[in-house]
Write an enzyme that holds these catalytic residues in place. Structure first.
Site, PDB file in Angstrom:
ATOM      1  N   ILE A 296      67.652  53.228  44.060  1.00 29.70           N
ATOM      2  CA  ILE A 296      67.224  52.707  42.722  1.00 29.70           C
ATOM      3  C   ILE A 296      67.393  53.867  41.538  1.00 29.70           C
ATOM      4  CG2 ILE A 296      65.042  52.034  41.214  1.00 29.70           C
ATOM      5  CD1 ILE A 296      63.754  51.150  44.026  1.00 29.70           C
ATOM      6  N   GLU A 298      65.923  55.336  39.082  1.00 27.20           N
ATOM      7  CA  GLU A 298      64.711  55.207  38.376  1.00 27.20           C
ATOM      8  C   GLU A 298      64.714  55.594  36.866  1.00 27.20           C
ATOM      9  OE1 GLU A 298      64.027  56.491  42.415  1.00 27.20           O
ATOM     10  OE2 GLU A 298      65.196  56.750  40.969  1.00 27.20           O
ATOM     11  N   ASP A 340      79.992  34.853   5.353  1.00 28.55           N
ATOM     12  CA  ASP A 340      79.805  34.204   4.264  1.00 28.55           C
ATOM     13  C   ASP A 340      80.774  34.792   3.089  1.00 28.55           C
ATOM     14  OD1 ASP A 340      78.751  32.448   2.045  1.00 28.55           O
ATOM     15  OD2 ASP A 340      77.430  34.008   1.676  1.00 28.55           O
ATOM     16  N   ASN A 719      66.841  62.509  40.813  1.00 27.56           N
ATOM     17  CA  ASN A 719      67.058  61.244  39.905  1.00 27.56           C
ATOM     18  C   ASN A 719      66.364  61.291  38.544  1.00 27.56           C
ATOM     19  OD1 ASN A 719      68.600  60.215  42.366  1.00 27.56           O
ATOM     20  ND2 ASN A 719      67.030  58.634  42.909  1.00 27.56           N
TER      21      ASN A 719
END
Length: 967
Positions: A296, A298, A340, A719
């Site tokens: 994971i 984190e 536009d 991490n």
């Protein structure tokens, strides 16, 4: 709303139960206010800040982080089979939850700041209205208007509700915010045939439009939500917020990651359980959970939010306010920009472009340079005297056409106010739509001189003479033919032609002011394109972005502007609203790729166009400023509103606001958006590649030793600290402008598309280096201290000794863990600079841009890693690394760092070079094979591309040449 435009006034008066002369009574007003409510536009509900904050916690990535935090607390309890908890067990939990909270705070702060920026742009004035009630004229709050009220309008006033005109005197209204038509519309009280095209309802005054000339009286036929403006506001408010492409990709990515983490955890646990001692299942569960945490990323949610936040700050300095963080990336994904015309591609300011003098067409610049003459003196007087507009500083009051004449006069040193004071107006005949002329009589040198301006065909009918080469001669049919031919040429290029004449006949009376006049000349004007818009469209085309112009103007005008913008060249590239109405959805989908201009459109047409483009798989941006743009701004993947001229409804509907009203600014946003996406992908490659390396190394060593080489604390430090520092720094790095030379990435392109190879390379090289570092580190273990009786290897001792408990095994591998930790921390500090995902394929020159934020982040991460590795108390007690000197643990005198094993530190740093060197070598091989290795197919492909590009440039050059010849 009923077709009030086609009803007789007497029928309308009867239907609305009102009196056109006396108005409503107060009793009638009170009843209608109770039944219909106030004349106020609906306002969208604003999400409170605390709701935004709480919603941030239930996003998929945040949920994964929270689960990881809970696991980090539960895992030690399961592994140790005890309910005893210490502060050490909560360290991982605290760090992860802190990341989650910081991310939520960043998103909330950015959202609130953007909302405040939008609020600051809104008008602060409260509109008022003049009405006739109970036979008396009074001024009231526009919010108190009801259907049946009689409203009096004069030049310079906003229309407070939807009105059916019942009286009009030279009454003109600027409807550009609703219809997109840049020229004010002449309004009248006559009934017309029913029509759905708003720009053709010449007897209806629409709410929130602006009166520019004359006087009018109208009866209220619709208020609030029932008006055209109200319907648009209600439609915008009812639209649900759709997720941006980045949000969709992150959601998909987070689900993928959660499944991968669960799969890795279960697989590792099962593999270790069936190949090892089943009584050690708690230890295997700890290893599996550690690996799952390792999968994971984190810090990804925080990295994405911080990257987007930095980008929004940088964009704010470039006049781009982003209301939603993820919208930044959407800008980079856009491959079609619907824009536009009025005020976005053009200046929203009528400007004189050409002059007809001496029966010839010359540019306005050339006329300015002409020497003084009788014709020029009379021409200058004609610009400012039969003219009611006034300019003073930034104040501009009057009809845009008349303001253009005043501006042109000022270029030649003539001030309209001083001229009118010097040559007083003594009489006049106001402009009306039937005569199409305006005449004033001014006193010049004690003489009464008549000046007339108007439509060139009508003016020539009342002229008998002409000034040619400063001589007054009779106006012949040949002269008329030449003048009208010149005017037609200019009209074909969508320029509006106004002609001027005068008379100094002393016998003139009001009955013949407009007779026997002397033709002076004419001007041709248009709302010109922004120069920067031309450059921006060229840049958009180079970036592979298609630009589609949508306007309320006529097709001829729209095509002329499109030619000036190098956007379209032929009528086949223009579609009018009539054709759009005839097309079914299937027919529109078949032809829409070939249409570059949509003309004379209504607000609902714009939504249909955007919807059709989206069905073709495009990421569509809509830019605009008017209320008529709001539904399409809301419908588009990313709506971009103008901050200066933009209406509140448009700003509310948009995702991005340009504070300088410059179309070119959107291209800066596109560049930023592309870079944001690229930076996020680079960060993901870093995070996922490094996580893969951790999974590979931990898996291999765990399967061999049945104990994890790194603890959860080590993984989380790597991490959350090392990777986060580097990933955030990537998001703060410089822009890569070469991304604007590539086609946009749109469609079903996941975050991992094109990134798998770099992730695998990082995973394999870094994983191999970590495994090698661990086994080299284990060579520093003194196995005699652990009770070895011979000179067997540490591995033999570890595998054959049954006296080692789980705690002993974790302590036994501390040297291997430390070496692996040093290598794992140091390696990404080097290869993070080598992650290149930009268009290196398009250029044979390797352009290395040093990212100073990444350099600083590398140094910070290295410093933090060294603190963790070598500070006593932190290295051994918290992270399970090697301590200093000799330390008694469970009756053993274990050796830490000393002179005999200090070599391991340098060896660990050396092994950290394996990954960056491997990545550099493989990239060099790929680069050489792509650019330098001889390939016949590539040579042929380049030749074909060059031929196609040459043909395209030739077509554009020819189209430009044809346009110049026509002019």
């Amino acid at each position: 709303m009923e077709n009030y435009e086609s009803k007789k006034l007497a029928d309308i008066e009867k239907d609305l139960q009102t009196d056109f002369k006396k108005g409503l009574t107060q009793e009638q007003v009170d009843k209608k206010l109770l039944s219909d409510g106030k004349n106020e536009l609906p306002v969208a509900r604003v999400t409170p800040w605390y709701r935004t904050f709480l919603l941030a916690f239930i996003e998929p990535l945040q949920i994964i982080l929270i689960i990881a935090a809970i696991i980090s607390v539960v895992a030690p309890i399961v592994a140790n089979k005890t309910g005893h908890m210490s502060f050490h067990d909560f360290i991982d939990f605290i760090v992860i939850i802190a990341i989650v909270i910081i991310d939520a705070i960043l998103e909330t702060v950015q959202t609130v700041k953007a909302r405040k920026s939008v609020d600051a742009l809104k008008a602060l004035s409260k509109p008022r209205s003049v009405v006739i009630r109970d036979g008396q004229q009074k001024e009231i709050d526009a919010a108190d208007l009801v259907v049946g009220d009689i409203v009096v309008l004069e030049a310079g006033k906003y229309v407070p509700a939807e009105l059916r005109i019942i009286k009009a005197s030279d009454f003109m209204i600027d409807e550009s915010i609703l219809t997109g038509e840049s020229v004010p519309v002449d309004k009248h009280a006559n009934k017309i045939s029913p029509t759905v095209i708003l720009a053709e309802k010449k007897n209806i005054a629409f709410m929130s439009t602006f009166t520019t000339a004359g006087r009018g009286i109208g009866v209220v036929i619709a208020t609030a939500i029932n008006s055209e403006i109200g319907k648009i506001a209600a439609a915008v408010n009812s639209n649900e917020d759709e997720h941006t492409p980045l949000e969709k990709k992150l959601t998909s990515f987070s689900y993928w990651i959660s499944c991968a983490a669960a799969f890795v955890g279960v697989t590792i646990f099962a593999a270790m359980l069936f190949t090892g001692d089943r009584n050690a299942w708690a230890n295997y569960l700890m290893v599996a959970i550690t690996l799952a945490i390792g999968v994971i990323p984190e810090s990804l949610a925080a990295v994405v939010s911080i990257t987007l936040s930095f980008s929004t700050k940088r964009m704010a300095k470039e006049n781009v306010i982003v209301k939603k963080l993820a919208s930044v990336e959407t800008l980079g994904s856009v491959n079609v920009i619907c824009t536009d015309k009025t005020g976005t591609l053009t200046q929203n300011k009528m400007t004189v472009q050409k002059v007809i003098v001496n029966n010839k067409i010359i540019t306005q610049k050339d006329y300015v340079k002409l020497p003084s003459s009788l014709q020029k003196e009379l021409f200058l007087k004609s610009l400012v005297l039969p003219n009611d507009s006034v300019t003073e500083g930034t104040e501009r009051i009057g009809d845009p056409t008349e303001l253009a004449l005043v501006d042109y006069a000022e270029l030649m040193g003539i001030d309209e106010q001083k001229s009118r004071e010097l040559w007083l107006r003594t009489d006049e005949i106001p402009f009306d739509s039937e005569r199409k002329l305006m005449t004033t009589v001014n006193e010049i040198d004690s003489k009464q001189v008549t000046f007339t301006k108007g439509a060139i065909d009508q003016l020539l009918k009342v002229c008998s003479r002409i000034i040619l080469n400063d001589q007054i001669i009779n106006l012949t049919d040949e002269h008329r033919h030449e003048i009208l031919k010149s005017a037609t040429t200019l009209s074909d290029d969508a320029l509006r032609v106004l002609a001027f004449a005068y008379s100094d006949d002393i016998n003139q009376t009001k009955a013949n002011y407009e007779a026997n006049l002397i033709f002076v000349g004419a001007v041709a004007m248009i709302d010109p394109v922004r120069i920067e818009a031309v450059q921006a469209i060229e840049e958009a085309h180079a970036a592979g972005i298609r630009v589609v112009m949508i306007t309320g103007d006529h097709a001829i005008t729209a095509l002329a502007i499109a030619r000036d913008l190098d956007l379209a060249y032929t009528p086949y590239e223009v579609m009018s609203s009539e054709a759009l109405e005839r097309y079914s959805e299937e027919e529109l989908l078949r032809v829409i790729d070939n249409i570059k201009v949509f003309a004379r459109v209504n607000p609902d047409h714009k939504v249909r166009i955007v919807n059709a483009l989206q069905k073709k798989g495009n990421i569509v941006s809509m830019t605009g400023d008017g209320v008529n743009d709001a539904p399409s701004l809301s419908k588009a993947d990313i709506g971009v509103a103008m901050g200066i001229t933009g209406t509140d409804v448009a700003k509310q509907a948009a995702d991005v606001i340009l504070t300088d009203d410059n179309f070119a600014t959107i291209m800066k946003g596109v560049n930023e958006g592309r870079n944001v996406y690229q930076k996020i992908k680079r960060a993901i490659v870093l995070l996922m590649g490094f996580n893969l390396a951790n999974v590979v190394s931990i898996f291999v060593i765990s399967m061999i030793l049945h104990v994890s080489p790194l603890e959860a604390t080590n993984i989380l430090f790597i991490n959350l600290i090392v990777e986060s520092c580097l990933a955030i720094a990537i998001g703060m790095g410089p822009l890569d402008d070469t991304l604007m030379l590539l086609p946009p990435k749109f469609g079903k392109n996941g975050l991992l598309k094109g990134s798998l190879l770099p992730i695998v390379k990082i995973g394999l090289f870094s994983g191999a280096a970590s495994i090698l570092a661990f086994f080299v580190g284990m060579e520093a273990v003194d196995i005699k201290v652990w009770g070895a009786i011979d000179e067997s290897s540490w591995y033999t001792f570890f595998k054959t000794t049954s006296n080692l408990t789980l705690t002993d095994k974790i302590q036994f591998i501390s040297f291997g863990r430390t070496a692996m930790f040093i290598t794992t921390v140091s390696s990404p500090l080097l290869f993070a600079h080598l992650i290149k995902l930009s268009n290196w394929q398009a250029n044979r020159k390797v352009n290395w841009t040093i990212s100073m934020p990444l350099v600083y982040a590398s140094l910070i991460a290295l410093g933090l890693g060294m603190i963790v590795t070598f500070i006593p108390g932190i290295n051994d007690n918290i992270f399970g690394l090697v301590h200093y000197g000799t330390k008694e643990i469970d009756g053993r005198m274990l050796q830490g760092w000393n002179a005999q094993n200090i070599w391991l530190i340098f060896a660990s740093f050396g092994m950290a070079l394996i990954a960056p060197l491997g990545i550099l070598l493989t990239d060099a091989i790929v680069f050489y094979s792509y650019h330098l290795a001889p390939k016949s197919w590539q040579t042929n492909r380049e030749l074909v591309l060059k031929m196609l590009e040459a043909d395209r440039k030739e077509e554009i050059a020819q189209a430009k040449k044809n346009k110049q010849i026509k002019k």
